[in-house]
Design an enzyme around this catalytic site. Structure first.
Site, PDB file in Angstrom:
ATOM      1  CE  LYS A   1      -4.143  -1.835  -0.043  1.00 38.54           C
ATOM      2  NZ  LYS A   1      -5.074  -1.883   1.082  1.00 38.54           N
TER       3      LYS A   1
ATOM      4  NE  ARG B   1      -7.222  -8.592  -1.315  1.00 39.64           N
ATOM      5  CZ  ARG B   1      -6.671  -7.769  -2.216  1.00 39.64           C
ATOM      6  NH1 ARG B   1      -5.722  -6.923  -1.833  1.00 39.64           N
ATOM      7  NH2 ARG B   1      -7.076  -7.778  -3.479  1.00 39.64           N
TER       8      ARG B   1
END
Length: 270
Positions: free
Chosen positions: A213, A249
């Site tokens: 991210k 994830r």
């Protein structure tokens, strides 16, 4: 102390514009090969997505999304009993994916995209992941603001869980995801990560997805390329494991599986 090790969910983006892999697996054969590799690398769950949810992404039609994901789900299911998650906001896509063999509906919109989404989730009888997102993918990073990000995300997720259960979704089939990177600044993401024990205490399984991210690059400016954020991704998800999340994830399944194995061995030795 022996740690409980979270399951590893591997990401398979069947899209031309994913933030993390730039469409490398948009080709069906490449996507299936990648899925096989993730299983070999230790993924217990494969998260199949046919629509990018990166900041600024454009939506795709339900028909196109189904065409992208259903053949891959069928192909994986024909040769493996690995758990399969469909990453979609659309009830019609979820329905088609479950019919093709998916086990989990991973919804970044937390069953808000369509009025019948909660009822469809109940009808399908699958596990459902409810994620927090401020706004929508195209606009979620436009100056996100909160008075108390932890309290607001917690209240949102609990409300969505209640809505799902009111529609008939069984409580034990509900997961919560605080939505790291979805309508949050660096400070918001860090506050949510620090508060993971609070989310884990709510009585639902928690999924943590922070792989590659952008907030990692805000901490390490040299990591502007998403594929250069492995160290930060491992750090975040090991923190999540220590906080008791049920699954992580990730894109880098082999590295994550190794990190978790070493982390568990250290705990067992202690």
């Amino acid at each position: 102390m022996i740690h409980a090790v979270p399951s590893v969910m591997g990401v398979v983006n069947v899209t031309p514009d994913s933030f993390s892999d730039g469409g490398r697996f948009f080709d069906p054969a490449a996507a299936l090969s990648h899925a096989r590799q993730l299983i070999d690398d230790g993924a217990a769950i494969l998260d199949i997505g046919g629509e990018s949810t990166r900041p600024g992404s454009d939506p795709v039609s339900e028909t196109e999304e189904i065409a992208r994901v259903v053949p891959l789900i069928r192909a994986i299911r024909a040769e493996s009993d690995v758990a399969i998650s469909i990453d979609t906001m659309k009830p019609g896509v979820a329905r088609a994916a479950v019919a093709a063999g998916a086990d989990i509906w991973n919804d970044v919109a937390a069953l808000r995209f369509a009025p019948d989404a909660p009822e469809v989730a109940a009808e399908l009888g699958c596990e459902v992941i409810l994620m927090h997102m401020r706004g929508e993918p195209g606009t979620m990073q436009d100056e996100p603001r909160y008075d108390d990000v932890v309290a607001e995300v917690e209240a949102f997720l609990l409300a969505r869980a209640l809505t799902a259960m009111a529609a008939g979704v069984e409580r034990e089939k509900i997961w919560l995801d605080p939505g790291i990177g979805f309508g949050k600044t660096l400070e918001h993401n860090l506050a949510l990560l620090a508060a993971l024990p609070r989310f884990n205490a709510l009585g639902y399984r928690v999924l943590l997805g922070a792989s590659r991210k952008r907030f990692i690059a805000a901490i390490d400016p040299r990591a502007q390329d998403a594929r250069d954020r492995l160290g930060g991704s491992l750090a975040v998800h090991l923190h999540g494991a220590a906080c008791g999340v049920e699954a992580v994830r990730v894109h880098d399944v082999r590295e994550m599986s190794q990190a978790l194995a070493v982390w568990k061995a250290i705990g067992a030795a202690g």
